[in-house]
Design an enzyme around this catalytic site. Structure first.
Site, PDB file in Angstrom:
ATOM      1  N   LYS A   1       0.696  -1.162  -0.080  1.00  0.00           N
ATOM      2  CA  LYS A   1       0.096   0.200   0.040  1.00  0.00           C
ATOM      3  C   LYS A   1       0.862   1.175  -0.021  1.00  0.00           C
ATOM      4  CE  LYS A   1      -1.546   1.655   3.985  1.00  0.00           C
ATOM      5  NZ  LYS A   1      -1.240   3.197   4.066  1.00  0.00           N
ATOM      6  N   ASN A   2       1.945   1.330   0.658  1.00  0.00           N
ATOM      7  CA  ASN A   2       2.587   2.609   1.010  1.00  0.00           C
ATOM      8  C   ASN A   2       3.528   2.896  -0.268  1.00  0.00           C
ATOM      9  OD1 ASN A   2       1.426   3.021   3.415  1.00  0.00           O
ATOM     10  ND2 ASN A   2       3.298   2.496   4.541  1.00  0.00           N
TER      11      ASN A   2
ATOM     12  N   CYS B   1      -4.544  12.881  13.504  1.00  0.00           N
ATOM     13  CA  CYS B   1      -4.958  11.849  13.304  1.00  0.00           C
ATOM     14  C   CYS B   1      -4.943  10.842  14.307  1.00  0.00           C
ATOM     15  CB  CYS B   1      -4.594  11.155  12.043  1.00  0.00           C
ATOM     16  SG  CYS B   1      -2.896  10.548  12.127  1.00  0.00           S
TER      17      CYS B   1
ATOM     18  N   ARG C   1       0.362  14.564  13.109  1.00  0.00           N
ATOM     19  CA  ARG C   1       1.198  14.200  12.152  1.00  0.00           C
ATOM     20  C   ARG C   1       1.440  15.469  11.282  1.00  0.00           C
ATOM     21  NH1 ARG C   1      -0.538   8.219  10.169  1.00  0.00           N
ATOM     22  NH2 ARG C   1       1.490   8.420   8.708  1.00  0.00           N
ATOM     23  N   PRO C   2       2.349  16.533  11.725  1.00  0.00           N
ATOM     24  CA  PRO C   2       2.449  17.496  10.712  1.00  0.00           C
ATOM     25  C   PRO C   2       3.271  17.421   9.612  1.00  0.00           C
ATOM     26  CG  PRO C   2       4.201  17.238  12.430  1.00  0.00           C
ATOM     27  CD  PRO C   2       3.295  16.333  12.722  1.00  0.00           C
TER      28      PRO C   2
ATOM     29  N   ASP D   1       5.038  20.061   8.010  1.00  0.00           N
ATOM     30  CA  ASP D   1       5.931  21.230   8.020  1.00  0.00           C
ATOM     31  C   ASP D   1       7.057  20.914   7.117  1.00  0.00           C
ATOM     32  OD1 ASP D   1       6.354  19.443  10.228  1.00  0.00           O
ATOM     33  OD2 ASP D   1       7.972  20.779  10.703  1.00  0.00           O
ATOM     34  N   LEU D   2       7.819  19.785   7.245  1.00  0.00           N
ATOM     35  CA  LEU D   2       8.942  19.379   6.404  1.00  0.00           C
ATOM     36  C   LEU D   2       8.551  19.402   4.955  1.00  0.00           C
ATOM     37  CD1 LEU D   2      10.244  16.692   8.712  1.00  0.00           C
ATOM     38  CD2 LEU D   2      10.979  19.007   8.733  1.00  0.00           C
TER      39      LEU D   2
ATOM     40  N   ASP E   1       4.875   0.567  11.900  1.00  0.00           N
ATOM     41  CA  ASP E   1       3.767  -0.118  11.558  1.00  0.00           C
ATOM     42  C   ASP E   1       3.599  -1.441  11.991  1.00  0.00           C
ATOM     43  OD1 ASP E   1       3.049   2.002  10.267  1.00  0.00           O
ATOM     44  OD2 ASP E   1       3.286   1.594   8.301  1.00  0.00           O
TER      45      ASP E   1
ATOM     46  N   ILE F   1       8.290   7.035  16.819  1.00  0.00           N
ATOM     47  CA  ILE F   1       7.944   7.633  15.446  1.00  0.00           C
ATOM     48  C   ILE F   1       6.556   8.487  15.752  1.00  0.00           C
ATOM     49  CG2 ILE F   1       7.396   7.440  13.081  1.00  0.00           C
ATOM     50  CD1 ILE F   1      10.114   6.067  13.560  1.00  0.00           C
TER      51      ILE F   1
ATOM     52  N   ARG G   1      -8.227  -0.408   4.732  1.00  0.00           N
ATOM     53  CA  ARG G   1      -7.539   0.568   4.207  1.00  0.00           C
ATOM     54  C   ARG G   1      -6.277  -0.099   3.654  1.00  0.00           C
ATOM     55  NH1 ARG G   1      -5.911   5.245   7.419  1.00  0.00           N
ATOM     56  NH2 ARG G   1      -4.632   5.343   5.586  1.00  0.00           N
TER      57      ARG G   1
HETATM   58  C1  UD1 Z   1       4.478   6.901   6.325  1.00  0.00           C
HETATM   59  C2  UD1 Z   1       3.746   5.607   6.112  1.00  0.00           C
HETATM   60  C3  UD1 Z   1       3.221   4.887   7.420  1.00  0.00           C
HETATM   61  C4  UD1 Z   1       4.228   4.732   8.233  1.00  0.00           C
HETATM   62  C5  UD1 Z   1       5.170   6.103   8.379  1.00  0.00           C
HETATM   63  C6  UD1 Z   1       6.313   5.959   9.255  1.00  0.00           C
HETATM   64  C7  UD1 Z   1       2.844   5.888   4.078  1.00  0.00           C
HETATM   65  C8  UD1 Z   1       1.542   6.223   2.984  1.00  0.00           C
HETATM   66  N1  UD1 Z   1       2.499   5.713   5.201  1.00  0.00           N
HETATM   67  O1  UD1 Z   1       3.766   7.849   6.795  1.00  0.00           O
HETATM   68  O2  UD1 Z   1       2.439   3.745   7.333  1.00  0.00           O
HETATM   69  O3  UD1 Z   1       3.864   4.589   9.545  1.00  0.00           O
HETATM   70  O4  UD1 Z   1       5.617   6.360   7.055  1.00  0.00           O
HETATM   71  O5  UD1 Z   1       7.270   4.876   8.764  1.00  0.00           O
HETATM   72  O6  UD1 Z   1       3.815   5.833   3.336  1.00  0.00           O
HETATM   73  N2  UD1 Z   1       7.003  14.643  10.609  1.00  0.00           N
HETATM   74  C9  UD1 Z   1       6.830  15.647  10.954  1.00  0.00           C
HETATM   75  N3  UD1 Z   1       6.950  16.951   9.908  1.00  0.00           N
HETATM   76  C10 UD1 Z   1       6.657  16.615   8.760  1.00  0.00           C
HETATM   77  C11 UD1 Z   1       6.447  14.953   8.277  1.00  0.00           C
HETATM   78  C12 UD1 Z   1       6.603  14.080   9.141  1.00  0.00           C
HETATM   79  O7  UD1 Z   1       7.234  16.187  12.004  1.00  0.00           O
HETATM   80  O8  UD1 Z   1       6.513  17.415   7.650  1.00  0.00           O
HETATM   81  C13 UD1 Z   1       7.058  13.596  11.665  1.00  0.00           C
HETATM   82  C14 UD1 Z   1       5.815  12.799  11.766  1.00  0.00           C
HETATM   83  O9  UD1 Z   1       4.790  13.340  12.646  1.00  0.00           O
HETATM   84  C15 UD1 Z   1       6.317  11.542  12.345  1.00  0.00           C
HETATM   85  C16 UD1 Z   1       7.542  11.322  11.635  1.00  0.00           C
HETATM   86  O10 UD1 Z   1       7.807  12.609  11.320  1.00  0.00           O
HETATM   87  O11 UD1 Z   1       6.482  11.698  13.819  1.00  0.00           O
HETATM   88  C17 UD1 Z   1       7.699  10.345  10.428  1.00  0.00           C
HETATM   89  O12 UD1 Z   1       6.451  10.695   9.466  1.00  0.00           O
HETATM   90  P1  UD1 Z   1       6.696  10.158   8.133  1.00  0.00           P
HETATM   91  O13 UD1 Z   1       7.818   9.524   7.917  1.00  0.00           O
HETATM   92  O14 UD1 Z   1       6.494  11.327   7.243  1.00  0.00           O
HETATM   93  O15 UD1 Z   1       5.279   9.440   7.928  1.00  0.00           O
HETATM   94  P2  UD1 Z   1       4.357   9.389   6.849  1.00  0.00           P
HETATM   95  O16 UD1 Z   1       4.910   9.539   5.354  1.00  0.00           O
HETATM   96  O17 UD1 Z   1       2.990  10.113   7.039  1.00  0.00           O
END
Ligand code: UD1
Length: 426
Positions: free
Chosen positions: A24-25, A118, A123-124, A126-127, A309, A331, A401
């Site tokens: 899925k991812n 969520c 889950r921001p 910002d990056l 996960d 995470i 999902r």
């Molecule tokens: C993806 C996966 C999800 C998995 C996660 C971590 C998909 C569709 N989903 O989610 O199944 O659990 O990776 O392996 O691929 N963060 C920030 N700022 C940002 C982005 C992220 O602070 O702009 C933080 C998040 O809150 C979290 C961490 O970084 O604490 C990792 O998030 P991220 O790797 O971005 O997860 P997703 O891509 O949402």
């Protein structure tokens, strides 16, 4: 609301073969990548899960045309018809944010709803936003929507403050069509990111350092069509490995890439589970649960570390280990929603901030529980299988999902599991 009923049994030994579906991812960013070109993409090994249908509906709204036959998808966006990903889509699936980078890069404009909080913590994004701004995009937040615009994105150097899978994917896609060279540092190394980069290269992208923390992307004027295979779902595979580890199951998994599961396999082996590769088939793993499961401490971390996960599913296994296991979640915050439900089934788990202390071995007994997110639902299914008596899991749409035909797959392994008709679910 969907419900699942499981008739569990302390003596149940799951056994048989199961075919693991596409990831899925990996498929979600691949579908989003089709926005980068006018040409068609042919994607194979598509898992038929709800998130795929959600992103396809979103893509249709943006102007994509697609046809899905069995597990093959042909998708093409000749013209971008709309530049908006609505709140309805983003709320249904946070990964809808993955259209932001490609839409902006090809079309110069994107409006994407902010995901908001969520079920597994805040889950921001910002990056993602800072990176695109650094590439020259004008971004504003209005009425819960991100408005992004640019004449053309420009290559630059971006270092992710922390590892982000979606952020890496969004920026690498955006950089492919940017003017000049982009250097991305501290990139996520997840196999799904690598799978996306391989697709982008087939489409004509110039990416160096795939699978490494630093990637260099030389922007090109346009990208073309490609044919691409989606990698197997390592989390689905990991979930079935845990299913085999519980109650001395004996399961053969087909269609996996064992290397993507190294840390999970290692932890399972330390717990006493036997896992073997097939002597002739690289995509086959055999798992056999041990009569006595040993406790294991687990700390989630970005790939190649133990995946967040798989945390909930591993917690269920540890309820059956003799002794104490400490599960640390690094995470996501608030990713222990499954614990309260596992307590209802008789587990002994205490949560202190980012740690769950699991004391075993506790026999589980069936009860009615609620699934709060995708992986929490998977863990409740695993727990229900080994809990004596009837377990009813409410809000099972989370499971749909990300897991393709999970009831059918479990049934072929000997589980007594059924979906209750909707009228019984009201
Ligand atoms: C993806 C996966 C999800 C998995 C996660 C971590 C998909 C569709 N989903 O989610 O199944 O659990 O990776 O392996 O691929 N963060 C920030 N700022 C940002 C982005 C992220 O602070 O702009 C933080 C998040 O809150 C979290 C961490 O970084 O604490 C990792 O998030 P991220 O790797 O971005 O997860 P997703 O891509 O949402």
């Amino acid at each position: 609301m969907a419900k699942i009923r499981i008739l569990g049994n302390h003596d149940l030994h799951l056994h048989g073969r199961v075919k693991i579906s596409g990831a899925k991812n990996a498929v979600l960013p691949a579908i989003a990548a089709s926005l980068l070109t006018k040409e068609p993409l042919q994607l194979h090994n598509i898992p038929l899960v709800k998130d795929v249908f959600t992103i396809l509906t979103l893509m249709e709204g943006l102007g994509a045309e697609y046809s899905l036959e069995n597990d093959s998808l042909s998708i093409q966006t000749r013209n971008i018809r709309s530049d908006e990903a609505s709140y309805e889509h983003v709320r249904a699936m946070r990964a809808s944010i993955l259209v932001l980078g490609p839409l902006l890069a090809r079309h110069g404009k994107a409006i994407v709803a902010l995901p908001g909080g969520c079920a597994i913590g805040s889950r921001p994004i910002d990056l993602h936003i800072h990176g695109l701004e650094k590439m020259g995009a004008f971004i504003s937040l209005e009425h819960g929507y991100i408005h992004a615009e640019t004449n053309r994105l420009k290559g630059t150097e971006i270092e992710f403050e922390k590892k982000t899978v979606g952020g890496t994917e969004n920026l690498v896609m955006a950089a492919c069509l940017a003017q000049g060279e982009t250097i991305l540092r501290n990139c996520s190394l997840e196999p799904e990111v690598v799978n996306l980069c391989h697709l982008l290269v087939k489409m004509g992208a110039k990416i160096d350092g795939i699978g490494e923390e630093t990637m260099q992307i030389k922007g090109v004027e346009s990208l073309g069509g490609a044919t691409h295979e989606i990698i197997p779902d390592r989390i689905e595979a990991g979930t079935f490995l845990v299913a085999g580890a519980l109650n001395q199951g004996k399961i053969t998994l087909e269609g996996v890439i064992p290397e993507h599961l190294t840390t999970v396999i290692e932890k399972l082996k330390f717990s006493g589970t036997e896992i073997h590769r097939h002597p002739h088939r690289v995509d086959v793993l055999r798992v056999q649960g041990a009569p006595e499961i040993k406790p294991q401490d687990v700390t989630t971390s970005p790939y190649p570390g133990f995946p967040t996960d798989m945390q909930a599913q591993f917690t269920v296994l540890m309820t059956q280990a003799e002794g104490t296991s400490i599960i640390t979640e690094t995470i996501f915050d608030r990713r222990f929603s499954h614990v309260n439900e596992l307590l209802r089934l008789g587990a002994n788990i205490e949560v202190f901030q980012d740690k769950a202390i699991v004391k075993g071995k506790t026999p589980l007994s069936g009860a009615e529980v609620i699934a709060s997110d995708l992986r929490a639902s998977a863990s409740l299914v695993l727990a229900g299988l080994i809990a004596n008596g009837e377990t009813i899991i409410n809000d099972m749409e989370h499971l749909d999902r990300g897991y393709e035909k999970i009831e059918e797959k479990l049934k072929t392994l000997g589980a007594h599991i059924e979906r209750l008709p909707e009228e019984e679910s009201s």
